[in-house]
Design a protein around this motif. Structure first.
Motif, PDB file in Angstrom:
ATOM      1  N   GLY A  19       0.788  -1.224   0.000  1.00 24.94           N
ATOM      2  CA  GLY A  19       0.000   0.000   0.000  1.00 24.94           C
ATOM      3  C   GLY A  19       0.816   1.266   0.000  1.00 24.94           C
ATOM      4  N   ARG A  20       2.106   1.163   0.300  1.00 29.18           N
ATOM      5  CA  ARG A  20       2.960   2.347   0.271  1.00 29.18           C
ATOM      6  C   ARG A  20       3.384   2.670  -1.166  1.00 29.18           C
ATOM      7  NH1 ARG A  20       7.240   3.201   4.888  1.00 29.18           N
ATOM      8  NH2 ARG A  20       5.952   2.990   6.756  1.00 29.18           N
ATOM      9  N   PRO A  21       3.588   3.950  -1.487  1.00 24.51           N
ATOM     10  CA  PRO A  21       4.184   4.258  -2.785  1.00 24.51           C
ATOM     11  C   PRO A  21       5.604   3.700  -2.838  1.00 24.51           C
ATOM     12  CG  PRO A  21       4.096   6.222  -1.396  1.00 24.51           C
ATOM     13  CD  PRO A  21       3.310   5.156  -0.681  1.00 24.51           C
ATOM     14  N   VAL A  22       6.020   3.274  -4.018  1.00 24.35           N
ATOM     15  CA  VAL A  22       7.302   2.579  -4.181  1.00 24.35           C
ATOM     16  C   VAL A  22       8.351   3.511  -4.777  1.00 24.35           C
ATOM     17  CG1 VAL A  22       8.487   0.655  -5.304  1.00 24.35           C
ATOM     18  CG2 VAL A  22       6.126   0.378  -4.498  1.00 24.35           C
ATOM     19  N   ILE A  23       9.547   3.462  -4.214  1.00 25.16           N
ATOM     20  CA  ILE A  23      10.720   4.099  -4.810  1.00 25.16           C
ATOM     21  C   ILE A  23      11.663   2.998  -5.266  1.00 25.16           C
ATOM     22  CG2 ILE A  23      12.823   5.421  -4.337  1.00 25.16           C
ATOM     23  CD1 ILE A  23      11.222   7.287  -2.618  1.00 25.16           C
ATOM     24  N   LEU A  24      12.001   3.000  -6.547  1.00 25.28           N
ATOM     25  CA  LEU A  24      12.989   2.070  -7.099  1.00 25.28           C
ATOM     26  C   LEU A  24      14.314   2.799  -7.232  1.00 25.28           C
ATOM     27  CD1 LEU A  24      13.672  -0.694  -8.451  1.00 25.28           C
ATOM     28  CD2 LEU A  24      13.081   0.394 -10.642  1.00 25.28           C
ATOM     29  N   ALA A 105       8.358  -8.603 -11.254  1.00 27.70           N
ATOM     30  CA  ALA A 105       8.536  -9.758 -10.369  1.00 27.70           C
ATOM     31  C   ALA A 105       7.953  -9.507  -8.984  1.00 27.70           C
ATOM     32  CB  ALA A 105      10.027 -10.102 -10.263  1.00 27.70           C
ATOM     33  N   LEU A 106       7.952  -8.239  -8.555  1.00 26.81           N
ATOM     34  CA  LEU A 106       7.439  -7.887  -7.230  1.00 26.81           C
ATOM     35  C   LEU A 106       5.966  -7.480  -7.284  1.00 26.81           C
ATOM     36  CD1 LEU A 106      10.482  -5.849  -5.842  1.00 26.81           C
ATOM     37  CD2 LEU A 106       9.918  -8.245  -5.416  1.00 26.81           C
ATOM     38  N   GLY A 107       5.372  -7.515  -8.477  1.00 29.94           N
ATOM     39  CA  GLY A 107       3.966  -7.154  -8.600  1.00 29.94           C
ATOM     40  C   GLY A 107       3.693  -5.676  -8.409  1.00 29.94           C
ATOM     41  N   ILE A 108       4.663  -4.839  -8.791  1.00 35.71           N
ATOM     42  CA  ILE A 108       4.549  -3.390  -8.622  1.00 35.71           C
ATOM     43  C   ILE A 108       4.197  -2.757  -9.968  1.00 35.71           C
ATOM     44  CG2 ILE A 108       5.797  -1.270  -8.050  1.00 35.71           C
ATOM     45  CD1 ILE A 108       7.538  -3.038  -6.160  1.00 35.71           C
ATOM     46  N   ALA A 109       3.060  -2.089 -10.027  1.00 33.87           N
ATOM     47  CA  ALA A 109       2.603  -1.507 -11.294  1.00 33.87           C
ATOM     48  C   ALA A 109       3.332  -0.221 -11.640  1.00 33.87           C
ATOM     49  CB  ALA A 109       1.096  -1.242 -11.231  1.00 33.87           C
ATOM     50  N   LYS A 110       3.666   0.575 -10.626  1.00 31.78           N
ATOM     51  CA  LYS A 110       4.247   1.893 -10.873  1.00 31.78           C
ATOM     52  C   LYS A 110       5.170   2.253  -9.715  1.00 31.78           C
ATOM     53  CE  LYS A 110       1.615   5.083 -12.650  1.00 31.78           C
ATOM     54  NZ  LYS A 110       0.604   6.166 -12.839  1.00 31.78           N
ATOM     55  N   ALA A 111       6.249   2.991 -10.015  1.00 34.44           N
ATOM     56  CA  ALA A 111       7.190   3.384  -8.969  1.00 34.44           C
ATOM     57  C   ALA A 111       7.787   4.738  -9.291  1.00 34.44           C
ATOM     58  CB  ALA A 111       8.304   2.349  -8.818  1.00 34.44           C
ATOM     59  N   HIS A 112       8.278   5.387  -8.251  1.00 36.19           N
ATOM     60  CA  HIS A 112       9.119   6.561  -8.423  1.00 36.19           C
ATOM     61  C   HIS A 112      10.513   6.033  -8.763  1.00 36.19           C
ATOM     62  CE1 HIS A 112       6.033   9.231  -6.809  1.00 36.19           C
ATOM     63  NE2 HIS A 112       5.790   8.290  -5.907  1.00 36.19           N
ATOM     64  N   ILE A 113      11.039   6.429  -9.911  1.00 35.15           N
ATOM     65  CA  ILE A 113      12.307   5.878 -10.397  1.00 35.15           C
ATOM     66  C   ILE A 113      13.432   6.844 -10.046  1.00 35.15           C
ATOM     67  CG2 ILE A 113      13.501   4.887 -12.357  1.00 35.15           C
ATOM     68  CD1 ILE A 113      10.813   3.546 -11.755  1.00 35.15           C
ATOM     69  N   VAL A 114      14.340   6.399  -9.203  1.00 33.81           N
ATOM     70  CA  VAL A 114      15.441   7.232  -8.707  1.00 33.81           C
ATOM     71  C   VAL A 114      16.750   6.573  -9.083  1.00 33.81           C
ATOM     72  CG1 VAL A 114      16.534   8.239  -6.669  1.00 33.81           C
ATOM     73  CG2 VAL A 114      14.025   8.048  -6.775  1.00 33.81           C
ATOM     74  N   GLY A 115      17.591   7.278  -9.841  1.00 30.62           N
ATOM     75  CA  GLY A 115      18.862   6.706 -10.266  1.00 30.62           C
ATOM     76  C   GLY A 115      20.018   7.655 -10.031  1.00 30.62           C
ATOM     77  N   PRO A 288       9.438  14.746  -0.482  1.00 36.23           N
ATOM     78  CA  PRO A 288       8.311  15.648  -0.774  1.00 36.23           C
ATOM     79  C   PRO A 288       7.987  15.732  -2.257  1.00 36.23           C
ATOM     80  CG  PRO A 288      10.250  16.895  -0.071  1.00 36.23           C
ATOM     81  CD  PRO A 288      10.539  15.456   0.194  1.00 36.23           C
ATOM     82  N   PHE A 289       8.996  15.617  -3.109  1.00 39.27           N
ATOM     83  CA  PHE A 289       8.760  15.639  -4.551  1.00 39.27           C
ATOM     84  C   PHE A 289       7.904  14.452  -4.974  1.00 39.27           C
ATOM     85  CE2 PHE A 289      10.009  14.228  -8.827  1.00 39.27           C
ATOM     86  CZ  PHE A 289       9.657  15.351  -9.571  1.00 39.27           C
ATOM     87  N   ALA A 290       8.252  13.266  -4.478  1.00 38.02           N
ATOM     88  CA  ALA A 290       7.493  12.067  -4.835  1.00 38.02           C
ATOM     89  C   ALA A 290       6.080  12.119  -4.272  1.00 38.02           C
ATOM     90  CB  ALA A 290       8.231  10.824  -4.336  1.00 38.02           C
ATOM     91  N   HIS A 291       5.930  12.571  -3.040  1.00 31.64           N
ATOM     92  CA  HIS A 291       4.592  12.682  -2.456  1.00 31.64           C
ATOM     93  C   HIS A 291       3.741  13.680  -3.248  1.00 31.64           C
ATOM     94  CE1 HIS A 291       4.906  10.023   0.910  1.00 31.64           C
ATOM     95  NE2 HIS A 291       5.855  10.700   1.534  1.00 31.64           N
ATOM     96  N   ALA A 292       4.358  14.786  -3.673  1.00 31.02           N
ATOM     97  CA  ALA A 292       3.622  15.780  -4.452  1.00 31.02           C
ATOM     98  C   ALA A 292       3.194  15.208  -5.802  1.00 31.02           C
ATOM     99  CB  ALA A 292       4.472  17.034  -4.649  1.00 31.02           C
ATOM    100  N   ALA A 293       4.074  14.404  -6.420  1.00 30.40           N
ATOM    101  CA  ALA A 293       3.727  13.777  -7.696  1.00 30.40           C
ATOM    102  C   ALA A 293       2.552  12.827  -7.518  1.00 30.40           C
ATOM    103  CB  ALA A 293       4.940  13.043  -8.260  1.00 30.40           C
ATOM    104  N   ASP A 294       2.549  12.076  -6.422  1.00 30.37           N
ATOM    105  CA  ASP A 294       1.432  11.163  -6.154  1.00 30.37           C
ATOM    106  C   ASP A 294       0.136  11.944  -5.912  1.00 30.37           C
ATOM    107  OD1 ASP A 294       2.860   8.798  -6.417  1.00 30.37           O
ATOM    108  OD2 ASP A 294       3.417   8.730  -4.301  1.00 30.37           O
TER     109      ASP A 294
END
Length: 303
Positions: A19-24, A105-115, A288-294
């Motif tokens: 249920g948490r937003p995902v950061i990859l 593989a982890l069943g995650i549809a969408k993530a915040h992509i951080v590289g 905060p950037f990722a939370h704002a995007a969500d």
């Protein structure tokens, strides 16, 4: 744990949290998932995220490509300088598909992509080619890959070409410390003991220099990314240290300029590393950037 991603065995670390937003988190050239400091991961978890890290292909505990050979880095560098295509065993787009395979593989549809560094380049590829999987993009100390951008400082470039005195652990650690001293964040220096502890841990976990060479060629072969960046339509944050001696700040500025609507933030005193103080600064921008995007996405989806 190992997962099958894009047909490869990829090592993954997942903090969990349904249920948490995902950061990859995608790490850079020759670096393992453990190069993302645990403290940084914990800061993101404390901010409400599920955090996933993985070893890129050919590095760490993920599947290697020794069967493909190493290639001739000097010759391929010359080809690149005269405008010819660099030949590589695989591409950064292949590595982007690996990362998407981890999410599958982890069943995650969408993530915040951080590289970070090369990981930022892979993250850019993901955002450009799989916007439906990308909640937002954060590119850290990375580059657009455009020709004409400044390269490493002269002393850094010279150090990158040097070989360690021997291949025993102590010599390898000492050699790596000399390089890290050149690219470290001058405002947040770490002691030799701190660097040695981290380097020794990484080398004992896995040591695969041939994989680093193949990844380097993949970066060189990624010559159309400057044009691809214009296709990115996801919220984008570009973070870059103003004291980066390996990938100068102009590279990050160019990345932000090429991505429509991207926000660029310069980090004073940050080089090309992740000391604890820099990790806190980055987390305080990313969360905060990722939370704002969500939040913006949720508003858009509300009828």
């Amino acid at each position: 744990m190992k997962v099958t991603a894009n047909g490869l065995q990829i090592e993954v670390d997942d903090t969990g949290g349904e249920g948490r937003p995902v950061i990859l988190l995608i790490m850079g050239l020759g670096m393992q998932l453990v190069a993302w400091p645990d403290g940084f991961v914990q800061q993101l978890v404390d901010a409400g995220f599920r955090v996933v890290r993985h070893d890129n292909r050919d590095i760490g505990l993920s599947q290697g490509f020794d069967h493909a050979g190493v290639g001739n880095l000097v010759w391929e560098t010359l080809r690149h300088r005269i405008g010819l295509k660099v030949r590589s065993a695989y591409t950064l787009q292949d590595m982007a598909l690996d990362s998407l395979g981890v999410l599958d593989a982890l069943g995650i549809a969408k993530a915040h992509i951080v590289g970070a560094s090369m990981g930022g380049m892979i993250a850019q590829r993901i955002a450009a080619t799989a916007p439906q999987r990308t909640a937002s993009l954060v590119s850290i100390m990375s580059s657009s890959g455009a020709r004409g951008l400044p390269g490493p400082r002269r002393e850094v470039g010279a150090m990158l070409m040097r070989r360690p005195r021997s291949h025993d652990e102590a010599a390898l650690v000492a050699h790596s410390i000399r390089l890290l001293r050149l690219i470290q964040s001058p405002a947040y220096p770490q002691t030799d003991e701190q660097l040695a502890t981290r380097l020794t841990f990484g080398m004992r976990r896995a040591y695969h220099p041939a994989g680093l060479m193949r990844q380097m060629l993949a970066i060189g072969a990624d010559d159309d990314r400057p044009q691809v960046l214009a296709r990115i339509a996801r919220p984008t944050l570009v973070l870059h240290g103003d004291a980066d001696a390996l990938v100068p700040i102009a590279c990050g500025q160019d990345t932000a300029r090429r991505i429509p609507g991207a926000t660029f933030v310069a980090i004073p005193g940050m080089g090309h590393d992740l000391p604890p103080e820099v990790c806190t600064i980055l987390a305080n921008h990313i969360a905060p950037f990722a939370h704002a995007a969500d939040a913006a996405a949720n508003v858009k989806e509300t009828p």
